[in-house]
Motif scaffolding. Structure first.
Motif, PDB file in Angstrom:
ATOM      1  N   GLU A 159       3.288   1.758   2.818  1.00  0.00           N
ATOM      2  CA  GLU A 159       4.031   0.968   3.799  1.00  0.00           C
ATOM      3  C   GLU A 159       3.098   0.408   4.857  1.00  0.00           C
ATOM      4  OE1 GLU A 159       7.104   3.392   5.456  1.00  0.00           O
ATOM      5  OE2 GLU A 159       8.337   3.263   3.661  1.00  0.00           O
ATOM      6  N   GLY A 160       3.444  -0.723   5.364  1.00  0.00           N
ATOM      7  CA  GLY A 160       2.664  -1.326   6.442  1.00  0.00           C
ATOM      8  C   GLY A 160       2.374  -2.769   6.111  1.00  0.00           C
ATOM      9  N   THR A 202       1.353  -1.566   9.978  1.00  0.00           N
ATOM     10  CA  THR A 202       1.913  -1.275  11.285  1.00  0.00           C
ATOM     11  C   THR A 202       0.845  -1.631  12.304  1.00  0.00           C
ATOM     12  OG1 THR A 202       3.187   0.534  10.339  1.00  0.00           O
ATOM     13  CG2 THR A 202       2.924   0.518  12.734  1.00  0.00           C
ATOM     14  N   HIS A 228      -0.816  -1.322  16.040  1.00  0.00           N
ATOM     15  CA  HIS A 228      -0.926  -0.557  17.289  1.00  0.00           C
ATOM     16  C   HIS A 228      -1.756  -1.390  18.257  1.00  0.00           C
ATOM     17  CE1 HIS A 228      -1.640   2.604  20.175  1.00  0.00           C
ATOM     18  NE2 HIS A 228      -2.927   2.407  20.065  1.00  0.00           N
ATOM     19  N   GLU A 258      -5.206  -5.658  18.655  1.00  0.00           N
ATOM     20  CA  GLU A 258      -4.246  -5.124  17.701  1.00  0.00           C
ATOM     21  C   GLU A 258      -4.986  -4.440  16.566  1.00  0.00           C
ATOM     22  OE1 GLU A 258      -1.767  -8.385  16.519  1.00  0.00           O
ATOM     23  OE2 GLU A 258      -0.567  -8.249  18.349  1.00  0.00           O
ATOM     24  N   THR A 278      -4.372  -2.581  12.900  1.00  0.00           N
ATOM     25  CA  THR A 278      -3.406  -2.375  11.820  1.00  0.00           C
ATOM     26  C   THR A 278      -3.723  -1.072  11.091  1.00  0.00           C
ATOM     27  OG1 THR A 278      -4.727  -3.656  10.261  1.00  0.00           O
ATOM     28  CG2 THR A 278      -3.037  -4.845  11.474  1.00  0.00           C
ATOM     29  N   HIS A 279      -2.664  -0.427  10.641  1.00  0.00           N
ATOM     30  CA  HIS A 279      -2.816   0.782   9.836  1.00  0.00           C
ATOM     31  C   HIS A 279      -1.633   0.884   8.889  1.00  0.00           C
ATOM     32  CE1 HIS A 279       0.106   2.960  12.439  1.00  0.00           C
ATOM     33  NE2 HIS A 279      -0.434   2.218  13.398  1.00  0.00           N
ATOM     34  N   THR A 334       0.778   3.503   5.965  1.00  0.00           N
ATOM     35  CA  THR A 334       1.273   4.827   5.621  1.00  0.00           C
ATOM     36  C   THR A 334       1.333   4.939   4.106  1.00  0.00           C
ATOM     37  OG1 THR A 334       2.579   5.012   7.638  1.00  0.00           O
ATOM     38  CG2 THR A 334       3.248   6.401   5.794  1.00  0.00           C
ATOM     39  N   ASN A 353      -0.069   9.149   7.504  1.00  0.00           N
ATOM     40  CA  ASN A 353       0.084   8.057   8.461  1.00  0.00           C
ATOM     41  C   ASN A 353      -1.256   7.574   9.001  1.00  0.00           C
ATOM     42  OD1 ASN A 353       2.972   8.099   8.422  1.00  0.00           O
ATOM     43  ND2 ASN A 353       2.871   9.967   9.627  1.00  0.00           N
ATOM     44  N   GLU A 354      -1.247   6.378   9.568  1.00  0.00           N
ATOM     45  CA  GLU A 354      -2.384   5.795  10.286  1.00  0.00           C
ATOM     46  C   GLU A 354      -3.632   5.654   9.412  1.00  0.00           C
ATOM     47  OE1 GLU A 354      -2.889   8.052  13.890  1.00  0.00           O
ATOM     48  OE2 GLU A 354      -0.760   7.941  14.334  1.00  0.00           O
TER      49      GLU A 354
END
Length: 185
Positions: A67-68, A70, A72, A79, A81-82, A84, A105-106
């Motif tokens: 997923e992603g 995402t 931060h 920005e 991006t990371h 999951t 995650n991350e």
């Protein structure tokens, strides 16, 4: 007995944050993040559903989704991006439910490696593509329903991503995922 006190406002925490969640809980975030270099493969290119992953801290299984991205926003305003990685333990694959899903995650791809977003976190995700991974996937497939069949293949080590359609179809993906990827209703 040691007494732990929260740091005063504006004072850095006593412990470094190893995840965005721990930073939210008050651990000190020095603002040092990893980035995927431009034009380098990102996590979804390195890890795809059906591949086996393991972590430097002893967990792992067969990937069911990535997923992603995402985003931060760091303290510097940039920005980051990371992604999951969602996986199921090998022994549960094929007869798993959503309750069996595990998350890493991350995740950030750096130099062909999958590392965690914060530099203070030394955890790494490894993608198993060698003969031992193939054997584990075949054992997992043997425990699944008869709709799955393992294809005999070479035992050469390969870093190439899985192809999900045509003659290279991954027998370990659930039927619904294979149909979705093929565009069949």
């Amino acid at each position: 007995m040691q007494i732990r006190r929260k740091p005063r406002p504006g004072q850095p925490g006593l412990h470094l944050a190893h995840s965005l969640y721990s930073a939210e809980l008050g651990a000190h975030d020095p603002g040092r993040y990893r980035l995927t270099p431009p034009c380098a493969p990102d996590v979804p290119v390195l890890v795809q559903p059906g591949m086996t992953v393991r972590t430097s801290y002893g967990t792992g299984g067969i990937v069911v989704a990535v997923e992603g991205p995402t985003i931060h926003r760091g303290q510097d305003g940039r920005e980051y991006t990371h992604f999951t990685i969602i996986y199921v333990p090998v022994e549960r694959f094929g007869r798993h439910s959503a309750a069996d899903h595990c998350w890493i995650n991350e995740c950030v791809a750096v130099g062909g490696r999958i590392l965690m977003l914060l530099e203070a976190n030394s955890d790494e995700v490894f993608v198993d593509t060698g003969p031992s991974a193939k054997a584990r996937q075949e054992r997992a497939a043997a425990r699944t329903s008869s709709s799955f069949s393992c294809q005999a293949g070479s035992s050469e080590r390969s870093a190439a991503p899985l192809h999900i359609s045509g003659e290279h179809e991954n027998p370990l993906l659930p039927e619904t995922i294979r149909r979705d990827r093929a565009g069949v209703a």
